[in-house]
Structure formats: C-alpha cells, structure tokens
Design a protein around this motif. Sequence first.
Motif, PDB file in Angstrom:
ATOM      1  N   ILE A  11       0.850  -1.187   0.000  1.00 48.94           N
ATOM      2  CA  ILE A  11       0.000   0.000   0.000  1.00 48.94           C
ATOM      3  C   ILE A  11       0.888   1.239   0.000  1.00 48.94           C
ATOM      4  CG2 ILE A  11      -1.784   1.269   1.247  1.00 48.94           C
ATOM      5  CD1 ILE A  11      -2.618  -1.383   2.540  1.00 48.94           C
ATOM      6  N   LEU A  12       0.671   2.122  -0.960  1.00 47.91           N
ATOM      7  CA  LEU A  12       1.468   3.341  -1.101  1.00 47.91           C
ATOM      8  C   LEU A  12       0.672   4.512  -0.535  1.00 47.91           C
ATOM      9  CD1 LEU A  12       2.562   2.681  -4.790  1.00 47.91           C
ATOM     10  CD2 LEU A  12       3.840   2.112  -2.719  1.00 47.91           C
ATOM     11  N   VAL A 170       2.825  -1.424   4.230  1.00 48.14           N
ATOM     12  CA  VAL A 170       2.471  -0.019   4.013  1.00 48.14           C
ATOM     13  C   VAL A 170       3.755   0.801   3.931  1.00 48.14           C
ATOM     14  CG1 VAL A 170       1.250   1.989   4.912  1.00 48.14           C
ATOM     15  CG2 VAL A 170       0.318  -0.303   5.282  1.00 48.14           C
ATOM     16  N   THR A 171       3.909   1.548   2.831  1.00 46.28           N
ATOM     17  CA  THR A 171       5.113   2.356   2.646  1.00 46.28           C
ATOM     18  C   THR A 171       4.730   3.756   2.177  1.00 46.28           C
ATOM     19  OG1 THR A 171       7.203   2.555   1.422  1.00 46.28           O
ATOM     20  CG2 THR A 171       5.403   1.442   0.294  1.00 46.28           C
ATOM     21  N   ASP A 172       5.389   4.763   2.726  1.00 44.21           N
ATOM     22  CA  ASP A 172       5.070   6.161   2.421  1.00 44.21           C
ATOM     23  C   ASP A 172       5.823   6.615   1.173  1.00 44.21           C
ATOM     24  OD1 ASP A 172       4.044   8.709   2.664  1.00 44.21           O
ATOM     25  OD2 ASP A 172       5.623   9.386   4.030  1.00 44.21           O
ATOM     26  N   ARG A 173       5.429   6.045   0.038  1.00 42.77           N
ATOM     27  CA  ARG A 173       6.090   6.344  -1.228  1.00 42.77           C
ATOM     28  C   ARG A 173       5.071   6.431  -2.360  1.00 42.77           C
ATOM     29  NH1 ARG A 173      10.883   8.366  -1.428  1.00 42.77           N
ATOM     30  NH2 ARG A 173      11.310   7.342  -3.400  1.00 42.77           N
ATOM     31  N   LEU A 174       5.477   7.080  -3.470  1.00 40.44           N
ATOM     32  CA  LEU A 174       4.649   7.108  -4.676  1.00 40.44           C
ATOM     33  C   LEU A 174       4.885   5.875  -5.536  1.00 40.44           C
ATOM     34  CD1 LEU A 174       5.075  10.834  -5.802  1.00 40.44           C
ATOM     35  CD2 LEU A 174       3.043   9.811  -4.787  1.00 40.44           C
ATOM     36  N   TYR A 175       6.055   5.271  -5.373  1.00 40.82           N
ATOM     37  CA  TYR A 175       6.421   4.076  -6.127  1.00 40.82           C
ATOM     38  C   TYR A 175       7.317   3.229  -5.232  1.00 40.82           C
ATOM     39  CZ  TYR A 175      10.561   6.990  -6.800  1.00 40.82           C
ATOM     40  OH  TYR A 175      11.654   7.801  -6.586  1.00 40.82           O
ATOM     41  N   CYS A 176       7.632   2.039  -5.675  1.00 46.79           N
ATOM     42  CA  CYS A 176       8.411   1.118  -4.835  1.00 46.79           C
ATOM     43  C   CYS A 176       9.874   1.544  -4.762  1.00 46.79           C
ATOM     44  CB  CYS A 176       8.305  -0.303  -5.381  1.00 46.79           C
ATOM     45  SG  CYS A 176       6.719  -1.077  -5.006  1.00 46.79           S
ATOM     46  N   ASN A 178      13.625   0.369  -2.919  1.00 48.58           N
ATOM     47  CA  ASN A 178      14.298  -0.764  -2.307  1.00 48.58           C
ATOM     48  C   ASN A 178      14.503  -0.579  -0.801  1.00 48.58           C
ATOM     49  OD1 ASN A 178      16.068  -3.246  -2.413  1.00 48.58           O
ATOM     50  ND2 ASN A 178      17.566  -1.738  -1.718  1.00 48.58           N
ATOM     51  N   TYR A 179      14.980   0.597  -0.399  1.00 46.01           N
ATOM     52  CA  TYR A 179      15.274   0.842   1.006  1.00 46.01           C
ATOM     53  C   TYR A 179      14.004   0.814   1.855  1.00 46.01           C
ATOM     54  CZ  TYR A 179      17.034   3.189   5.202  1.00 46.01           C
ATOM     55  OH  TYR A 179      17.375   3.502   6.488  1.00 46.01           O
ATOM     56  N   TYR A 180      12.933   1.396   1.332  1.00 46.28           N
ATOM     57  CA  TYR A 180      11.680   1.447   2.091  1.00 46.28           C
ATOM     58  C   TYR A 180      11.042   0.069   2.218  1.00 46.28           C
ATOM     59  CZ  TYR A 180      11.513   6.509   2.475  1.00 46.28           C
ATOM     60  OH  TYR A 180      11.782   7.817   2.822  1.00 46.28           O
ATOM     61  N   VAL A 181      11.197  -0.776   1.200  1.00 46.45           N
ATOM     62  CA  VAL A 181      10.689  -2.145   1.294  1.00 46.45           C
ATOM     63  C   VAL A 181      11.485  -2.929   2.327  1.00 46.45           C
ATOM     64  CG1 VAL A 181      10.438  -4.334   0.049  1.00 46.45           C
ATOM     65  CG2 VAL A 181       9.731  -2.201  -1.043  1.00 46.45           C
ATOM     66  N   ALA A 182      12.807  -2.744   2.341  1.00 47.58           N
ATOM     67  CA  ALA A 182      13.657  -3.440   3.316  1.00 47.58           C
ATOM     68  C   ALA A 182      13.326  -3.014   4.740  1.00 47.58           C
ATOM     69  CB  ALA A 182      15.128  -3.169   3.007  1.00 47.58           C
ATOM     70  N   LYS A 183      12.871  -1.768   4.939  1.00 53.18           N
ATOM     71  CA  LYS A 183      12.505  -1.284   6.268  1.00 53.18           C
ATOM     72  C   LYS A 183      11.268  -1.982   6.830  1.00 53.18           C
ATOM     73  CE  LYS A 183      12.495   3.135   7.123  1.00 53.18           C
ATOM     74  NZ  LYS A 183      12.258   4.593   6.958  1.00 53.18           N
ATOM     75  N   LEU A 184      10.482  -2.625   5.960  1.00 51.53           N
ATOM     76  CA  LEU A 184       9.271  -3.323   6.400  1.00 51.53           C
ATOM     77  C   LEU A 184       9.569  -4.731   6.905  1.00 51.53           C
ATOM     78  CD1 LEU A 184       6.906  -2.364   3.423  1.00 51.53           C
ATOM     79  CD2 LEU A 184       7.077  -1.242   5.657  1.00 51.53           C
ATOM     80  N   THR A 263      10.771  14.007   7.516  1.00 50.32           N
ATOM     81  CA  THR A 263       9.373  14.285   7.853  1.00 50.32           C
ATOM     82  C   THR A 263       9.105  15.780   8.010  1.00 50.32           C
ATOM     83  OG1 THR A 263       9.911  13.900  10.197  1.00 50.32           O
ATOM     84  CG2 THR A 263       8.967  12.063   8.955  1.00 50.32           C
ATOM     85  N   GLY A 264      10.140  16.562   8.254  1.00 48.12           N
ATOM     86  CA  GLY A 264       9.970  18.007   8.375  1.00 48.12           C
ATOM     87  C   GLY A 264       9.695  18.686   7.053  1.00 48.12           C
ATOM     88  N   VAL A 265       9.997  18.007   5.950  1.00 45.79           N
ATOM     89  CA  VAL A 265       9.755  18.560   4.613  1.00 45.79           C
ATOM     90  C   VAL A 265       8.318  18.251   4.215  1.00 45.79           C
ATOM     91  CG1 VAL A 265      10.494  18.528   2.199  1.00 45.79           C
ATOM     92  CG2 VAL A 265      12.172  18.188   4.031  1.00 45.79           C
ATOM     93  N   PRO A 266       7.555  19.224   3.707  1.00 46.83           N
ATOM     94  CA  PRO A 266       6.175  18.963   3.290  1.00 46.83           C
ATOM     95  C   PRO A 266       6.078  17.801   2.309  1.00 46.83           C
ATOM     96  CG  PRO A 266       6.621  21.317   3.269  1.00 46.83           C
ATOM     97  CD  PRO A 266       7.937  20.633   3.545  1.00 46.83           C
ATOM     98  N   THR A 267       5.007  17.017   2.422  1.00 39.99           N
ATOM     99  CA  THR A 267       4.847  15.808   1.614  1.00 39.99           C
ATOM    100  C   THR A 267       4.888  16.104   0.123  1.00 39.99           C
ATOM    101  OG1 THR A 267       3.493  14.808   3.344  1.00 39.99           O
ATOM    102  CG2 THR A 267       3.361  13.819   1.170  1.00 39.99           C
TER     103      THR A 267
END
Length: 309
Positions: A11-12, A170-176, A178-184, A263-267
């Motif tokens: 889920i993005l 669940v990942t806070d990205r627009l697309y997949c 590698n690093y964010y998937v590994a964090k899960l 997280t301090g940078v606007p989405t």
Amino acid sequence: MVNSSQFPYFILTAYLDMGYLKYLYFVIVLMLYIVIVFANSLLIVTICMNRSLHEPMYAFLCSLLVNQLYGSAGLFPFLLLQIPFDTHTISRSMCFLQIYCLYTYATVEFCNLAVMSYDRYLAICCPLHYKARLTSNKVALLIVLIWLYSFIKVLITLCLNLRLTLCENVTDRLYCNNYYVAKLACSVTTVNNIYGLFGTFLTVFVPLIPILFSYTKILRVCVGGSKETRQKAVSTCSPHIASLINFSFGCCFEIFQSRFNMTGVPTIIRNVLSLYFLTIQPIFNPVIYGLRLSKIRQICRNQFCSKKL
C-alpha cells in the motif's frame, strides 16, 4: 513472526487526497510521458538513420536516450494507473519489478555519463588517437558492459530483498523503493544494509573517478590551449556537465530521503523531488543535447524543413 506471503501487495500512502484534481494530474503526467517518448525517440532515430552521427559520442548518447525510455517505462505507466483511483496498491511481484527497473535505470545513467566524460577527454586531449582508442568495437563493448554491469548489480540487490520476511506492507512512497521495502522486514537486514551502502558507493562514487579524471585533464588543456580548443570543449562538454549536475541533484535528494528523516519537509515537496530524477532527466537530456550539439540540431532542422516543403 508474520510471513511475507500474507502480503501479496504493498500500500502506497504518499498519494495525497487530490479530489477532482487527480484528473488534471493524470493529463499532466500523460502529456509528460508522451513528450518524453517523442523527444527521446526522435533523437534515437536521428542518430541511427544518419551515418554522419555514427561516432562514439553519439553512440553513447543513443545509449543514454534508450535508458531514458527504459526508466520512464518503469514509472509513468504505473503513475497513470495509480492517479485516477482513491486506493493505491501494487502487487508484490510488480513492486520488485519496478525496483529492478528504476535502480538499473539510475545505475546505467551514471555509468553512461562516466563513459561519455571519458569520450570527451579523448576527443579534446588526444584528438590524434581518438579513433584508434575508441573504435566501433570498443564503443559497442563499453555500452554492453554498462548495461550488463548495471543489471547484475541490481539483481543482487533484488535477490537480497526477496529473501526478507516482511511484517508490514504499508510504505510512504509514490512508487516502490528498495530501502523502504527493506525497512518493512521483520528479519535481519544487516546484509541488505551493507550491500545497500556498497551498491550506492558503486553507483555514485565509482563513476565519479573517470568523470573527475576526464574533466581535470580537459580543464588543463583548456587553460593552456587555444581559443578554438576552449570553444570545442565548451560546446561539447556543457550538455554533459548540465546533464550530470541535473541527474546528481535528483539522486542526492532520493538518497537523503531514504537514509535520513525528512518528515519536516512537506509531503508534496518530497513527492516532487522524489520524482525529479525520473521525470526531469528524460526531458532534459534530449532538449539540452538537441539544442547544444550542432550536428543533431542541423539534421533535425533539415528533416523538419524538408517535410514542410
């Protein structure tokens, strides 16, 4: 421990609540993709169809443009499928395929730019030995090695990710990514983290060696050379330098966003900058090379003028 087989999709969550504006964004992304495909394809066909452009510099440029189409194909169709809907998911297999595509795109891009800098070094600093050092066979071999090296390097990254057991999807990205998937992952990711840093080093810093070497030599020749030499260096190197700076900016932000807390940078700013190296570079390269390289500019002008007549 939760088994990763329980998560057939990701889920993005980086997609904002766009309301009816999602249709406007869809049209913008579609038009952007059409422009990218048209501009890069035009230059590829121009280079392939004109024998006067069958030189090492244009062969490497053609490889660069093909890579733009390859990387864009890994992102834009996916965005066009995601934007019109309110839920944003991607299957596990498609997620890893997208990771493979986008990471090979980035690796090929940097390696190709590194080889292009070496090509400019030989053309400006060793003009009498240029054709002997860069024969058609050597050029073809370099291009094959760039792509083969990139595909193998990223394949190792992908294999390390596939073995992970995931606790979340669940990942806070627009697309997949590698690093964010590994964090899960629930399982130990020490090997992934070490190879991730090593892979980043190989992708970014190793190509910098021939780039820095080449431009150090070119700068020395320009300082002690004639006005004609300096003009040749500026006309042929400026598109490459601009392309390198542009792509490096986008990649640096992507690396910083992956490795540090942003997280301090606007989405919306994070989303735009995360897409920068995947969307701006494929437009920037054909425009900058088409405008700055006189041979390509003249041939394109002649082709359009003859069609009008």
